[in-house]
Structure formats: C-alpha cells, structure tokens
Design an enzyme around this catalytic site. Structure first.
Site, PDB file in Angstrom:
ATOM      1  CG  HIS A  63      -0.287   0.094   2.538  1.00  0.00           C
ATOM      2  ND1 HIS A  63       0.583  -0.844   3.041  1.00  0.00           N
ATOM      3  CD2 HIS A  63      -0.368   1.060   3.492  1.00  0.00           C
ATOM      4  CE1 HIS A  63       0.991  -0.482   4.251  1.00  0.00           C
ATOM      5  NE2 HIS A  63       0.441   0.670   4.539  1.00  0.00           N
ATOM      6  CG  ASP A  67       5.178   2.763   6.990  1.00  0.00           C
ATOM      7  OD1 ASP A  67       4.310   3.194   6.209  1.00  0.00           O
ATOM      8  OD2 ASP A  67       4.898   2.056   7.978  1.00  0.00           O
ATOM      9  CG  HIS A  68       4.312  -0.129   3.962  1.00  0.00           C
ATOM     10  ND1 HIS A  68       4.433  -1.433   4.386  1.00  0.00           N
ATOM     11  CD2 HIS A  68       3.888   0.587   5.035  1.00  0.00           C
ATOM     12  CE1 HIS A  68       4.079  -1.504   5.658  1.00  0.00           C
ATOM     13  NE2 HIS A  68       3.745  -0.291   6.075  1.00  0.00           N
ATOM     14  CG  HIS A 140      -3.754  -0.367   6.422  1.00  0.00           C
ATOM     15  ND1 HIS A 140      -3.624  -0.316   7.779  1.00  0.00           N
ATOM     16  CD2 HIS A 140      -2.798   0.469   5.930  1.00  0.00           C
ATOM     17  CE1 HIS A 140      -2.637   0.520   8.099  1.00  0.00           C
ATOM     18  NE2 HIS A 140      -2.129   1.006   6.993  1.00  0.00           N
ATOM     19  CG  ASP A 207       0.941  -1.412   7.494  1.00  0.00           C
ATOM     20  OD1 ASP A 207       1.818  -2.305   7.610  1.00  0.00           O
ATOM     21  OD2 ASP A 207       1.184  -0.204   7.593  1.00  0.00           O
ATOM     22  CG  HIS A 265       4.945  -2.411  10.129  1.00  0.00           C
ATOM     23  ND1 HIS A 265       3.925  -1.901  10.894  1.00  0.00           N
ATOM     24  CD2 HIS A 265       5.007  -1.615   9.035  1.00  0.00           C
ATOM     25  CE1 HIS A 265       3.391  -0.853  10.273  1.00  0.00           C
ATOM     26  NE2 HIS A 265       4.038  -0.667   9.142  1.00  0.00           N
TER      27      HIS A 265
HETATM   28 ZN   LIG Z   1       3.115   0.670   7.733  1.00  0.00          ZN
END
Ligand SMILES: [Zn+2]
Length: 304
Positions: A63, A67-68, A140, A207, A265
C-alpha cells in the site's frame, strides 16, 4: 544449493528510528529477488546487507503509506543506474496509481531499466514467472494487498526406489524430463521412484487488522512475515489504526498452520530493548519458531 531466504532491510513502522530503518524486505528465491515494501533508505540498507540492487527481479508494494513505498523513487532510479536490462515487474494497488506515478518520476534520471507496471485491482493470481504469486485484500485504512508466493508443487526422488529399480546418474534426470524410462525392456515411471513434494510457500501480511485475506495468504505457509506494530496492551490502538498486535500475528500463524513466523513493522513507541516482548506474546499462542525481525539479518526459508 539454491538460496532461499528473507533479507530483512528494515523493521520500523511509520518513521525510522536510531535502530530501525523504514520497512523493506528482499525475498531471495533461487534466481528471483522480490523486494517488498521499500521504505525510505532502502538503497543504503541493500548496501549494508550486502545485496546488489541488480538482484531485484520484482517489486511488491502492499500500500501507499510512506513506510512501505517512499523508497520506490530511489530503487527505480537505481535499477537504471546499475544498468539492469531485464524487465522488473512492479505490483501495487491500482487505486494508488497517482502515488506510484509521482514516485516513478520523482526526479530527473537517465532511464534505462524496463519497469513493468502491474496495478492490482482484484484479488487472485498475478503474473509471477515460474513462481505462483497471488494477492488478497487486507483491512487497512487505504487499499492494501498482501502477497503469497509459492513454488509449484514437485516430486521428491527417493534413493531407495532408485536402488530398487537399478537407476542412477543421467537415467534419473531422463525420468524427470520425460516422465519415464525404459531399461532392458522394463519401463519405470517418475511416480515409481518419487513422492509428491509440496512447493514452499511464503506469505507477506502487512498493515491490516485480522481479516479473511490475511488468513488466506497465511494458510499453510512455510514462512509468514506479519506486521506486529503493537503489543497486545495497545490492541485498542491497533484496532483503531488498522494494525496487528504481536499476539494477533501469533494467532494468525497458529490458526493458519504456519511453520515459522517473522514479526516486524514495530511502532517507535517500544524501545528496541523490549523486542523480546513481541516474541513472548506471539509464542504464547503459536508453537512454531518466532523470529523478531532485526534490520540487516537473514532468515532462511525453512526447507521442505
Ligand atoms: Zn506501515
């Protein structure tokens, strides 16, 4: 012996910390290098982990939270800089196309590496070459897809059967190629000298809250990478922000018949010295080995 392992490049959710880089993982699977969720700083983490960017054959984004995916810009340019000439496929949620486009062309660079865009708009199998890849929707706050990577099922040659039928050396590879061999008027089939071997399965669940998609991805996996942003004491927060706790990750692994679990994570609210608490929580509900991921470590895919 082919190399099948997970190279942990980063383990931080949301923001990097002194001890944890943003998320990123490279799954090395024979000739393939699948880069998952490259957060900021992934290029440097590859260097520190001793992995060349040219080993990346596919990029899988769950997604479009930073952070991804913030590392995409650098990684995409790096592929060109390093002169990669074979096509590299990049999978990502179709609804995030606007973010992908920005990262794809974040700055000026001399573009050489062919990048194949594979926007994901539905669950199910996705093109993955010799590996069987599929995606499922997770739960998410924005569209998020988890990944399942499976080696096709095969057959394991049994040495005692070879001896029984008096086969050796090149005869064995001939049976594997042709399905059978005839020696001195006697035909021996592959089934007679081997047994079914299930292909190895890797699952990547980022997530999400616990949801059906997470369970479908994890079912029977040899190695499950699951986010565990929070400890169970903070499960209200996990629910609110659509994340898992370490205990929930353990529950997912246990109920899905997973062999080994990788937790990662982590929220910056927990000091790195307290990492053991994540393991304890997951291990309270899951019997198999639990790895608390640390930056720049390697976790082998458990052999079958
Ligand atoms: Zn994340």
């Amino acid at each position: 012996m082919s190399q099948r392992e997970l190279v942990v490049l980063g383990t931080a959710s949301q923001t990097p910390t002194r001890h944890r880089n943003h998320n990123a993982y490279l799954l090395r699977f024979d000739g393939e290098g699948l880069l998952f969720d490259p957060g900021e700083g992934t290029q440097r983490q590859l260097l520190l982990a001793g992995v060349a960017a040219t080993q990346i054959t596919r990029i899988c984004v769950t997604h479009f939270h930073g952070d991804h995916s913030l590392g995409l810009a650098g990684i995409i340019q790096r592929l060109s800089l390093d002169g990669v000439t074979r096509p590299v496929s990049c999978y990502y949620p179709a609804s995030g196309q606007v973010y992908f486009d920005r990262l794809r062309h974040a700055t000026s660079f001399h573009e050489r590496a062919p990048l194949v865009q594979v926007p994901l708009a539905a669950e199910g199998p996705v093109p993955g070459g010799p590996l069987l890849m599929s995606v499922r929707e997770l739960d998410h706050r924005i569209d998020c897809y988890g990944y399942r990577v499976a080696e096709p099922d095969g057959r394991r040659i049994l040495p005692e059967r070879l001896a029984e039928h008096g086969l050796s050396g090149p005869q064995v590879s001939q049976v594997q190629r042709a399905g059978s061999i005839t020696v001195d008027g006697r035909t021996v089939s592959l089934e007679q000298i081997s047994e079914p071997r299930r292909g190895q399965v890797f699952a990547f669940v980022m997530d999400t809250r616990l949801c059906p998609g997470a369970y479908e991805l994890a079912a029977g996996a040899d190695l499950l990478v699951a986010e565990s942003t929070y400890l169970d004491a903070d499960r209200d927060m996990a629910q609110r922000f659509a994340h898992l706790t370490a205990r929930q990750a353990g529950q997912l692994a246990a109920e899905s018949g997973v062999r080994e679990l990788v937790l990662t994570h982590f929220s910056q609210r927990y000091p790195v010295e307290e990492s053991e608490r994540f393991r304890e929580e997951a291990a309270a509900v899951f019997d198999g080995p639990v790895h608390v991921a640390q930056d720049l470590t390697r976790i082998p895919l458990p052999p079958r």
